[in-house]
Design an enzyme around this catalytic site. Structure first.
Site, short mmCIF file in Angstrom:
data_model
loop_
_atom_site.label_atom_id
_atom_site.label_comp_id
_atom_site.label_asym_id
_atom_site.label_seq_id
_atom_site.Cartn_x
_atom_site.Cartn_y
_atom_site.Cartn_z
N GLU A 37 -33.82 34.28 59.32
CA GLU A 37 -33.25 35.46 59.77
C GLU A 37 -33.66 35.59 61.26
O GLU A 37 -34.63 35.23 61.61
CB GLU A 37 -34.08 36.85 59.36
CG GLU A 37 -33.82 37.43 58.08
CD GLU A 37 -34.52 38.62 57.70
OE1 GLU A 37 -34.51 38.98 56.67
OE2 GLU A 37 -35.26 39.26 58.60
N GLU B 157 -41.13 37.36 53.25
CA GLU B 157 -42.36 37.95 53.93
C GLU B 157 -43.10 38.55 52.94
O GLU B 157 -43.95 39.62 53.15
CB GLU B 157 -41.95 39.04 55.04
CG GLU B 157 -40.99 38.30 56.01
CD GLU B 157 -40.76 39.06 57.19
OE1 GLU B 157 -40.48 38.72 58.28
OE2 GLU B 157 -41.20 40.43 57.22
#
Length: 558
Positions: free
Chosen positions: A495, A399
């Site tokens: 995730e 990210e």
């Protein structure tokens, strides 16, 4: 050290492809840094034409004189004689045909197959299994999508920490008659001091439109049985070239069992060039060119678990604790463990535990507020460690775009550079990054050419209209969207999970029973393509949005 691991929570924007209600929100603080020799190729056999020319001595050939027409007798002194000489060359031609029988049968190696699709549609490439008996290095193939205009591809870059001489094998093409042949050559490069060096320059070319470029790369295969999973390819344009993922070796029997509903189909045939059209809409199987097995990407199961080697206070766990945790992950039935960075002796200790337990590692290069330059040392650490038989995937950045640590173009360039460094160190597996869906939608065009598989973090809790029991269906809907962003590339959910404590986010309610319900839903719908977050609660983190950031530990749910 804490400053290097904290990130600012950022809200996700809406999507033109997904309902705003189905977007992930406020989840960036999860991701802090604390946070086949083969038998020798047979000789080429064929027909040989041998031309033999014999040269003889010149031969005198007399020419007969025609009968004389009666005429007055000439004076004696005018008589003359004429002699004509002609030289002939005698040539004899003989053709000899030699038929050679190879001493050994042809050996097929598990190199990537290249298939061209002339029309759009959904195609299925069947699974294949091959056995290799000797170690050999051959030319494999890889591909990258080039934008229109002048572009570069290939090449080898290495990172050294001191003066070093690098001997690097590389694949290239050479003329062979009217065609070209892929060959492996070796170059020696002297790096005078620490730094990054281009050992093999990339190739520069011009393409008038966006083009998938297929080019050779070195591939080394050790003895073993190799499997290539079935592939479902969605072709959205004509004359599309697809490189099948490289075969991966089967794990020894001591390894953790694969999810029961996603067994790898196998055949004993050589890879076929026939592509069968199919109407299936299932997610294509992901694969890797490394020596470690890669998870299936459809169906139920529990593929991977994230692991950070930190104590509740934020320090590094002891080696004994790390080894025990990795053993627990194996005992719970997982096949993969995802690691975010290289600190706290992660490579050495988690690697040792993974080797002992038969687990496969998904490595990480963490990018923080220092940007891509600050992550270069981790690339070097991984390249020097080089335990590639344990690795199926390397994730460069977690990210990083979402957190504002770099731009999409900066990340794409860094991924390409890291891939070259890993390849120079012997890695032949996949490399990617991971971002939430909104970043992929806005930046996919810049990232797709640099990755081998699309990695995303998909957390249903941050959608206020998704209940715990709907978690799996929600993640699958996001995967369906992501599959369209980088055509021809698989999707892996790096995730996913549900918090056990905190404040409600609309219909998304945290709690132990809700976590259990969500994990069950995720396992049933997308478990075989997902890495669950996380092994234990992370009490060293700040509470974050909805006060849930510390409470995602879920190993007890398995």
């Amino acid at each position: 050290m804490k400053a290097a691991i904290l990130a600012t929570a950022a809200a996700l924007t809406g999507s033109a492809l997904a309902d705003v209600a189905h977007m992930r929100r406020g989840h960036d603080s999860f991701h802090h840094r604390r946070a086949m020799h083969a038998q020798e190729p047979e000789e080429t056999c064929g027909c040989t034409t041998e031309v033999i020319t014999f040269y003889g001595s010149p031969t005198l050939v007399p020419i007969s004189t025609p009968s004389a027409t009666p005429t007055p007798a000439p004076a004696p002194e005018t008589t003359s004689t004429e002699e004509v000489t002609t030289t002939l060359h005698s040539t004899s031609t003989s053709t000899v045909t030699v038929t050679a029988t190879p001493e050994t049968p042809e050996v097929t190696l598990p190199t990537p197959g290249v298939t061209s699709f002339s029309s759009t549609g959904v195609y299925t490439i069947p699974a294949t299994t091959l056995t290799v008996t000797d170690t050999t290095t051959v030319c494999g193939a890889t591909s990258t999508e080039l934008p229109s205009g002048t572009a570069t591809y290939g090449g080898v870059t290495t990172v050294v920490e001191t003066s070093t001489t690098v001997v690097c094998p590389y694949a290239t093409v050479k003329p062979s008659g009217s065609t070209v042949t892929s060959v492996i050559e070796t170059t020696t490069y002297v790096c005078p001091s620490a730094g990054t060096y281009t050992v093999v320059p990339p190739t520069t070319t011009y393409v008038p439109t966006s083009t998938v470029m297929v080019y050779p790369t070195p591939a080394t295969f050790t003895p073993g049985t190799y499997t290539q999973d079935a592939q479902t390819v969605t072709v959205t344009r004509t004359d599309y070239t697809y490189v099948c993922p490289t075969f991966h070796p089967e794990l020894p029997s001591s390894s953790a069992p694969a999810p029961t509903t996603s067994a790898v189909p196998t055949t004993t045939a050589v890879p076929t060039s026939t592509v069968v059209p199919s109407s299936t809409t299932s997610v294509p199987a992901s694969s890797s060119s490394s020596s470690a097995e890669v998870p299936q990407t459809t169906g139920s199961g529990q593929m991977g678990m994230t692991y950070s080697p930190y104590t509740n206070a934020g320090g590094c766990k002891s080696k004994a604790d790390v080894l025990q945790d990795i053993a627990t992950i194996k005992q719970k039935g997982f096949t993969h463990v995802r690691v975010y960075s290289t600190d706290c002796s992660s490579l050495e200790w988690i690697g040792e535990g993974a080797k002992q337990q038969g687990l496969i590692m998904i490595l990480g290069v963490y990018i923080d507020s220092s940007g891509v330059s600050g992550a270069q040392s981790q690339v070097t650490d991984i390249a020097n460690w080089a335990e590639w038989d344990l690795v199926s995937l390397i994730v460069v950045g977690n990210e990083a775009i979402q957190n504002g640590y770099c731009t999409a173009s900066e990340l794409a360039s860094f991924i390409t550079s890291a891939k070259q460094a890993f390849k120079a160190a012997g890695y032949s597996g996949q490399v990617t990054t991971t971002e939430p869906i909104n970043v992929w939608e806005s930046s996919g065009s810049a990232l797709c050419s640099s990755i081998d598989i699309l990695g995303a973090n998909i957390h249903p809790f941050f959608n206020s209209e998704v209940t715990a029991s709907q978690a799996g269906k929600f993640v699958q809907s996001q995967v369906d969207i992501l599959e369209k962003i980088c055509p021809g590339k698989d999707v892996i959910n790096l995730e996913t999970g549900w918090p056990s404590k905190g404040s409600a986010n609309g219909l998304a309610i945290p709690g132990t029973s809700q976590q259990s319900e969500a994990i069950k839903s995720l396992r049933n719908d997308v478990g075989a393509l997902s890495v669950f977050f996380s092994f234990s609660n992370d009490l060293w983190k700040s509470p974050g949005a909805f006060d849930v950031e510390q409470y995602w530990g879920c190993i007890d749910q398995f």
